[in-house]
Design a protein around this motif. Structure first.
Motif, PDB file in Angstrom:
ATOM      1  N   HIS A  95      38.410  25.624  50.891  1.00 54.19           N
ATOM      2  CA  HIS A  95      39.628  24.850  50.677  1.00 54.19           C
ATOM      3  C   HIS A  95      40.113  24.147  51.945  1.00 54.19           C
ATOM      4  O   HIS A  95      40.963  23.253  51.863  1.00 54.19           O
ATOM      5  N   ASN A  96      39.636  24.567  53.098  1.00 55.26           N
ATOM      6  CA  ASN A  96      40.288  24.189  54.346  1.00 55.26           C
ATOM      7  C   ASN A  96      39.419  23.319  55.243  1.00 55.26           C
ATOM      8  O   ASN A  96      38.186  23.363  55.187  1.00 55.26           O
ATOM      9  N   ASN A 124      36.043  17.470  54.182  1.00 50.67           N
ATOM     10  CA  ASN A 124      35.699  18.838  54.569  1.00 50.67           C
ATOM     11  C   ASN A 124      34.192  19.010  54.721  1.00 50.67           C
ATOM     12  O   ASN A 124      33.716  19.607  55.688  1.00 50.67           O
ATOM     13  N   THR A 232      44.970  19.204  57.515  1.00 54.45           N
ATOM     14  CA  THR A 232      44.759  20.076  56.367  1.00 54.45           C
ATOM     15  C   THR A 232      43.783  19.360  55.453  1.00 54.45           C
ATOM     16  O   THR A 232      43.537  18.160  55.613  1.00 54.45           O
ATOM     17  N   SER A 233      43.257  20.080  54.495  1.00 51.28           N
ATOM     18  CA  SER A 233      42.227  19.523  53.640  1.00 51.28           C
ATOM     19  C   SER A 233      42.750  18.307  52.872  1.00 51.28           C
ATOM     20  O   SER A 233      42.399  17.176  53.162  1.00 51.28           O
TER      21      SER A 233
END
Length: 321
Positions: A95-96, A124, A232-233
């Motif tokens: 997620h990150n 990502n 952040t993602s």
């Protein structure tokens, strides 16, 4: 199909469990990070079942969805020695964005031939060093909250959790100058004391921690959505704001530059440009509503729930074949 996954990210999981499977989520007596069970503030379907760790040993599990490195050991122990990726099909959802020595940060699941590493954004996948592990991207999907935008309140909505602790990662340091341009309402967990921390009058930076059922309506009352996050993602609150029909003012970092098309708001790496856009939306409510309508259409097309679930069905079929 029975899918084991931990309740880690409420908004993402809410979309994921709308699929056609049975979802097993561990629950422990303290409902701590490894055993939260069902969500209490998100609407989850009856196909999500809480299960105690000691019952997993004999439970039929067809797929394990890992989201944190230590879950692999937990799953092996709780499943009675069945190893994710070897004895039970498994995917790992990242997620990150990477931390540390970016862009050289090596993913903890790098070089794993027994797993598929699923990123939630193309950014990502690009930034993580995944090694030889098979990778895929399933972009976010959002359960549509409906076109609720009114923009009645001449304030900006900001959604960020723990802005004091997370600081520069979420753009907390940018808020004082932006608050001088427009008054802010910051929603999220542990936002109390933010105005004092930033040296702002309370009326320029109000905070509230609202349950999801109230949050969307509160956001939609504000004139526009402000996304000051540096690293952040891709904040799901940004996509939810677009679904609500809100125009967005966004720091142009990470995947945000892909998510917000022309005409849906303003993207820039220059805070002064964001402040100018914020003042424009406060002054021109019709322009704000028009850009918000375009933002909603763009979000429905790219981040709709149907596309998200279809992508996951294809990936699950591959992982379990």
């Amino acid at each position: 199909m029975n899918i084991l996954l931990w309740h880690v990210h409420g908004s993402w999981t809410t979309a994921f469990v709308q699929g056609p499977h049975t979802y097993l989520t561990p629950v422990t007596p303290d409902r701590g990070p490894d055993g939260r069970g069902r969500a209490r503030t998100f609407p989850w379907p009856d196909s999500v079942h809480e299960i105690a760790p000691d019952r997993l040993r004999d439970a039929p599990v067809d797929l394990v969805v890992l989201q944190r490195p230590h879950e692999e050991e937990l799953a092996t122990r709780w499943l009675g020695g069945r190893r994710p990726g070897r004895d039970v099909p498994a995917v790992y959802v990242e997620h990150n964005t990477p931390r540390g020595d970016v862009p050289l940060t090596r993913h903890p699941m790098a070089d794993r031939p027994d797993l598929t590493l699923v990123h939630v954004t193309h950014f990502n996948r690009l930034l993580w060093d995944n090694g030889s592990t098979k990778t895929a991207v399933v972009e976010h999907g959002v359960v549509d909250p409906g076109h609720r935008y009114t923009g009645d309140l001449a304030r900006a909505a900001v959604v960020v959790n723990e802005p004091v602790r997370r600081g520069r990662y979420v753009g907390t340091d940018l808020l004082p100058d932006l608050a001088r341009a427009v008054p802010l309402d910051v929603f999220g967990m542990r936002t109390e004391g933010l105005a004092a921390h930033l040296g702002l009058p309370e009326d320029r930076c109000r905070t509230a921690d609202l349950p999801q059922a109230q949050l969307h309506s509160a956001m939609a009352e504000r004139r526009f959505y402000l996304h000051p996050v540096r690293w952040t993602s891709l904040g799901l609150s940004l996509l939810e704001a677009m679904h609500l029909g809100m125009p967005v003012v966004v720091l142009a970092t990470t995947e945000a530059v892909e998510a917000v098309p022309a005409g849906a708001g303003v993207l820039s790496t220059r805070p002064e440009v964001l402040a100018r856009a914020a003042r424009h939306y406060l002054a021109d409510r019709d322009a704000a509503a028009a850009d918000g309508a375009r933002a909603r259409q763009a979000a429905l097309e790219r981040y709709g729930l149907k596309r998200f679930l279809n992508d996951w069905e294809h990936l699950i079929a591959e992982a379990c074949s």
